[in-house]
Design a protein around this motif. Structure first.
Motif, PDB file in Angstrom:
ATOM      1  N   ARG A  45      -1.120 -31.358  -6.963  1.00  0.00           N
ATOM      2  CA  ARG A  45       0.329 -31.557  -7.110  1.00  0.00           C
ATOM      3  C   ARG A  45       1.084 -30.248  -6.830  1.00  0.00           C
ATOM      4  O   ARG A  45       2.049 -30.238  -6.081  1.00  0.00           O
ATOM      5  CB  ARG A  45       0.613 -32.080  -8.520  1.00  0.00           C
ATOM      6  CG  ARG A  45       1.971 -32.670  -8.729  1.00  0.00           C
ATOM      7  CD  ARG A  45       2.160 -33.375 -10.064  1.00  0.00           C
ATOM      8  NE  ARG A  45       1.384 -32.879 -11.182  1.00  0.00           N
ATOM      9  CZ  ARG A  45       0.284 -33.457 -11.654  1.00  0.00           C
ATOM     10  NH1 ARG A  45      -0.195 -34.540 -11.112  1.00  0.00           N
ATOM     11  NH2 ARG A  45      -0.360 -32.931 -12.684  1.00  0.00           N
ATOM     12  N   GLU A  46       0.626 -29.154  -7.424  1.00  0.00           N
ATOM     13  CA  GLU A  46       1.308 -27.863  -7.268  1.00  0.00           C
ATOM     14  C   GLU A  46       1.281 -27.351  -5.828  1.00  0.00           C
ATOM     15  O   GLU A  46       2.191 -26.646  -5.401  1.00  0.00           O
ATOM     16  CB  GLU A  46       0.670 -26.821  -8.198  1.00  0.00           C
ATOM     17  CG  GLU A  46       0.971 -27.068  -9.669  1.00  0.00           C
ATOM     18  CD  GLU A  46       0.048 -26.287 -10.597  1.00  0.00           C
ATOM     19  OE1 GLU A  46      -0.725 -25.428 -10.120  1.00  0.00           O
ATOM     20  OE2 GLU A  46       0.106 -26.554 -11.817  1.00  0.00           O
ATOM     21  N   ASN A  47       0.228 -27.694  -5.092  1.00  0.00           N
ATOM     22  CA  ASN A  47       0.089 -27.233  -3.714  1.00  0.00           C
ATOM     23  C   ASN A  47       0.478 -28.304  -2.697  1.00  0.00           C
ATOM     24  O   ASN A  47       0.245 -28.134  -1.505  1.00  0.00           O
ATOM     25  CB  ASN A  47      -1.341 -26.749  -3.466  1.00  0.00           C
ATOM     26  CG  ASN A  47      -1.640 -25.487  -4.237  1.00  0.00           C
ATOM     27  OD1 ASN A  47      -1.216 -24.412  -3.845  1.00  0.00           O
ATOM     28  ND2 ASN A  47      -2.337 -25.619  -5.349  1.00  0.00           N
ATOM     29  N   ASN A  48       1.046 -29.397  -3.200  1.00  0.00           N
ATOM     30  CA  ASN A  48       1.509 -30.496  -2.351  1.00  0.00           C
ATOM     31  C   ASN A  48       0.403 -30.971  -1.394  1.00  0.00           C
ATOM     32  O   ASN A  48       0.602 -31.080  -0.186  1.00  0.00           O
ATOM     33  CB  ASN A  48       2.762 -30.084  -1.580  1.00  0.00           C
ATOM     34  CG  ASN A  48       3.493 -31.278  -1.008  1.00  0.00           C
ATOM     35  OD1 ASN A  48       3.386 -32.391  -1.527  1.00  0.00           O
ATOM     36  ND2 ASN A  48       4.230 -31.057   0.065  1.00  0.00           N
ATOM     37  N   ILE A  49      -0.775 -31.226  -1.966  1.00  0.00           N
ATOM     38  CA  ILE A  49      -1.934 -31.649  -1.186  1.00  0.00           C
ATOM     39  C   ILE A  49      -2.135 -33.146  -1.378  1.00  0.00           C
ATOM     40  O   ILE A  49      -2.270 -33.616  -2.502  1.00  0.00           O
ATOM     41  CB  ILE A  49      -3.205 -30.890  -1.621  1.00  0.00           C
ATOM     42  CG1 ILE A  49      -3.031 -29.391  -1.361  1.00  0.00           C
ATOM     43  CG2 ILE A  49      -4.438 -31.412  -0.908  1.00  0.00           C
ATOM     44  CD1 ILE A  49      -4.144 -28.540  -1.912  1.00  0.00           C
ATOM     45  N   SER A  50      -2.156 -33.879  -0.280  1.00  0.00           N
ATOM     46  CA  SER A  50      -2.392 -35.321  -0.341  1.00  0.00           C
ATOM     47  C   SER A  50      -3.861 -35.582  -0.671  1.00  0.00           C
ATOM     48  O   SER A  50      -4.715 -34.698  -0.528  1.00  0.00           O
ATOM     49  CB  SER A  50      -2.048 -35.970   0.997  1.00  0.00           C
ATOM     50  OG  SER A  50      -2.984 -35.556   1.986  1.00  0.00           O
ATOM     51  N   GLN A  51      -4.162 -36.815  -1.086  1.00  0.00           N
ATOM     52  CA  GLN A  51      -5.555 -37.183  -1.361  1.00  0.00           C
ATOM     53  C   GLN A  51      -6.409 -37.002  -0.101  1.00  0.00           C
ATOM     54  O   GLN A  51      -7.529 -36.532  -0.167  1.00  0.00           O
ATOM     55  CB  GLN A  51      -5.638 -38.643  -1.835  1.00  0.00           C
ATOM     56  CG  GLN A  51      -5.145 -38.875  -3.240  1.00  0.00           C
ATOM     57  CD  GLN A  51      -6.106 -38.359  -4.289  1.00  0.00           C
ATOM     58  OE1 GLN A  51      -7.277 -38.153  -4.031  1.00  0.00           O
ATOM     59  NE2 GLN A  51      -5.591 -38.141  -5.482  1.00  0.00           N
TER      60      GLN A  51
END
Length: 193
Positions: free
Chosen positions: A52-58
């Motif tokens: 979430r903090e690094n805006n990483i998708s699944q």
């Protein structure tokens, strides 16, 4: 002729710096788990926070894990095996594999991750062995978890069954100690939709 840019593909592209950052973060978490400062449930929450903090998708997270494993010479097929432990069989679902994850696989992985994140404090993943006895006295599924043996049948279990007692005795002799036998008889099965 102009080229069409797939922004979703660009967003989910994994760079070596992504893997480096993930590796550093993983090692700090593992040391906290090893020292007892962090539970596995906490580890799972921290991983979700990292995404979430690094805006990483699944999908990107899945690819980062794959590259991380490849960096250490681990066959990415092991990722497929991990997915199987979460109830996902990559080979049976079209398009799902560690080398080419589809959106469907990512969605299913997300759902499984959400479930395990929510209930991880109540779940203990174990390896077990399953065997069967079917004769005139019993029709059993036998689930073995270390020194515990679970006997399951949709009928009453006949404990005088010679084949069953021979099986239990042989298994107990492997441990050279008492084993726990759990009876699950007259069980009911239904499809939950």
């Amino acid at each position: 002729m102009s080229e069409i840019i797939d922004f979703n593909e660009l967003k989910n592209k994994v760079k070596e710096s992504d893997v480096d950052k993930f590796e550093d973060y993983m090692y700090s978490l593992y040391s906290d788990v090893a020292s007892g400062k962090l539970s596995m449930a906490g580890f799972s929450r921290k991983m979700m926070d990292y995404m979430r903090e690094n805006n990483i998708s699944q999908e990107k997270f899945y690819k980062i894990q794959q590259k991380f494993m490849e960096r250490y010479g681990i066959d990415t097929k092991e990722m497929d095996d991990q997915l199987k432990k979460f109830g996902l069989d990559p080979e049976k679902i079209s398009g799902i594999s560690s080398s080419n994850p589809s959106q469907e696989s990512v969605d299913r992985y997300t759902k499984a991750s959400g479930f395990y994140d929510k209930y991880s404090h109540k779940i203990k993943i174990k390896s077990n062995i399953t065997s069967y006895i079917k004769n005139d006295l019993n029709d059993l599924e036998i689930i073995i978890e270390e020194d515990k043996v679970i006997l399951c049948s949709d009928k009453k279990i006949d404990l005088s069954d010679r084949e069953l007692n021979e099986f239990l005795s042989s298994y107990r002799n492997m441990f050279d100690k008492t084993i726990r036998v759990v009876l699950c008889e007259t069980t009911k099965k239904y499809d939950y939709k």
